[in-house]
Motif scaffolding. Sequence first.
Motif, PDB file in Angstrom:
ATOM      1  N   VAL A  25     -19.068  51.895  27.579  1.00  0.00           N
ATOM      2  CA  VAL A  25     -17.868  52.429  28.227  1.00  0.00           C
ATOM      3  C   VAL A  25     -17.291  51.333  29.108  1.00  0.00           C
ATOM      4  O   VAL A  25     -17.946  50.872  30.047  1.00  0.00           O
ATOM      5  CB  VAL A  25     -18.210  53.689  29.056  1.00  0.00           C
ATOM      6  N   GLU A  26     -16.090  50.905  28.770  1.00  0.00           N
ATOM      7  CA  GLU A  26     -15.483  49.763  29.453  1.00  0.00           C
ATOM      8  C   GLU A  26     -14.140  50.157  30.068  1.00  0.00           C
ATOM      9  O   GLU A  26     -13.526  51.141  29.659  1.00  0.00           O
ATOM     10  CB  GLU A  26     -15.260  48.607  28.455  1.00  0.00           C
ATOM     11  N   GLY A  27     -13.694  49.372  31.015  1.00  0.00           N
ATOM     12  CA  GLY A  27     -12.405  49.625  31.672  1.00  0.00           C
ATOM     13  C   GLY A  27     -12.422  49.004  33.053  1.00  0.00           C
ATOM     14  O   GLY A  27     -13.494  48.700  33.595  1.00  0.00           O
ATOM     15  N   ASN A  28     -11.253  48.847  33.619  1.00  0.00           N
ATOM     16  CA  ASN A  28     -11.115  48.157  34.914  1.00  0.00           C
ATOM     17  C   ASN A  28     -11.899  48.872  36.023  1.00  0.00           C
ATOM     18  O   ASN A  28     -12.345  50.016  35.852  1.00  0.00           O
ATOM     19  CB  ASN A  28      -9.618  48.099  35.284  1.00  0.00           C
ATOM     20  N   ILE A  29     -12.040  48.226  37.141  1.00  0.00           N
ATOM     21  CA  ILE A  29     -12.629  48.852  38.331  1.00  0.00           C
ATOM     22  C   ILE A  29     -11.802  50.113  38.624  1.00  0.00           C
ATOM     23  O   ILE A  29     -10.571  50.059  38.619  1.00  0.00           O
ATOM     24  CB  ILE A  29     -12.545  47.882  39.545  1.00  0.00           C
ATOM     25  N   VAL A 159      -5.344  52.090  39.235  1.00  0.00           N
ATOM     26  CA  VAL A 159      -6.730  51.835  39.682  1.00  0.00           C
ATOM     27  C   VAL A 159      -6.770  51.257  41.102  1.00  0.00           C
ATOM     28  O   VAL A 159      -7.729  51.478  41.836  1.00  0.00           O
ATOM     29  CB  VAL A 159      -7.547  50.943  38.702  1.00  0.00           C
ATOM     30  N   TYR A 160      -5.684  50.565  41.474  1.00  0.00           N
ATOM     31  CA  TYR A 160      -5.645  50.044  42.851  1.00  0.00           C
ATOM     32  C   TYR A 160      -5.651  51.209  43.843  1.00  0.00           C
ATOM     33  O   TYR A 160      -6.400  51.210  44.826  1.00  0.00           O
ATOM     34  CB  TYR A 160      -4.415  49.154  43.039  1.00  0.00           C
ATOM     35  N   GLU A 161      -4.820  52.205  43.565  1.00  0.00           N
ATOM     36  CA  GLU A 161      -4.776  53.393  44.438  1.00  0.00           C
ATOM     37  C   GLU A 161      -6.132  54.086  44.463  1.00  0.00           C
ATOM     38  O   GLU A 161      -6.620  54.477  45.516  1.00  0.00           O
ATOM     39  CB  GLU A 161      -3.697  54.384  43.966  1.00  0.00           C
ATOM     40  N   ARG A 162      -6.739  54.244  43.287  1.00  0.00           N
ATOM     41  CA  ARG A 162      -8.046  54.929  43.215  1.00  0.00           C
ATOM     42  C   ARG A 162      -9.108  54.167  44.002  1.00  0.00           C
ATOM     43  O   ARG A 162      -9.931  54.752  44.686  1.00  0.00           O
ATOM     44  CB  ARG A 162      -8.502  55.058  41.759  1.00  0.00           C
ATOM     45  N   MET A 163      -9.083  52.844  43.843  1.00  0.00           N
ATOM     46  CA  MET A 163     -10.104  52.039  44.519  1.00  0.00           C
ATOM     47  C   MET A 163      -9.968  52.170  46.040  1.00  0.00           C
ATOM     48  O   MET A 163     -10.974  52.337  46.741  1.00  0.00           O
ATOM     49  CB  MET A 163      -9.965  50.568  44.096  1.00  0.00           C
ATOM     50  N   LYS A 164      -8.707  52.156  46.514  1.00  0.00           N
ATOM     51  CA  LYS A 164      -8.496  52.278  47.966  1.00  0.00           C
ATOM     52  C   LYS A 164      -8.964  53.647  48.452  1.00  0.00           C
ATOM     53  O   LYS A 164      -9.592  53.776  49.500  1.00  0.00           O
ATOM     54  CB  LYS A 164      -7.015  52.070  48.302  1.00  0.00           C
TER      55      LYS A 164
END
Length: 229
Positions: A25-29, A159-164
């Motif tokens: 399972v792959e994908g960005n942070i 993903v930036y929003e999710r990471m924050k």
Amino acid sequence: KLINNFTIRMASFSVNKKAPFTVFVEGNIGSGKTTFLNHFSQFQNVCLMTEPVEQWRNLNGVNLFDLMYKNPDRWAMTFQNYVTLTMLKNHIKITDKPVKLMERSMYSARYCFVEKMLASGILQEGMYHVLQEWYNFIHEHHQIQCDLIVYLRTSPEVVYERMKKRGRIEESGVSFQYLKDLHELHENWLIHGKFYRPAQVLVLDANLDLDGIGAEYVRSESSILRPIV
Ligand code: DCP
């Protein structure tokens, strides 16, 4: 003679024993890899291998993950070295279950993170080549099973929003540009085939929020559970 027969039988057993249908399972942070794996915990015949982040956080009390982000010039090489070892352990881990679902792989370390670190000068050429030697050696001496790659495709903005929002302390300094570059590397590898893909890629829309993404997960079930259904 008895011992010889036994040894021969054991050897042929391990040769004949079928490797599980293995999915990376792959994908960005922040693309939802952990949530995706959790979805499959409802199936008893699936072996789930989550990413060894906790091992990276605590190697005899040392948080390599934190050091890698705080002082990348000094620690990125050591960190990726340890990632390689922990990933290899997961790759070769034996299971009796017919399906093995792995969060990430040595391939995304190699083709996404390590490439990014070389390009941004965090890894010196000498360090990069040592890692390449490890990857090549492992490839030649181990059978890294892979039957399908699931790519949780996202946009860097999401993903930036999710990471924050997730607020993992070690990732507090990760910039939007870093996620954008990692996104491009995942795209180059999994969509454009710039690097070696060990199996076919199933692309899912992972920009959807938690309510909508369930349907995407279900869409992947028949491909992933192929040996059991
Ligand atoms: N990481 C890294 N090098 C690797 C693998 C991971 O630097 N070879 C870093 C990037 C992240 C953290 O480790 O800061 C975990 O990243 P992942 O994308 O693998 O896992 P997530 O927990 O972010 O995934 P998701 O949110 O999709 O569940």
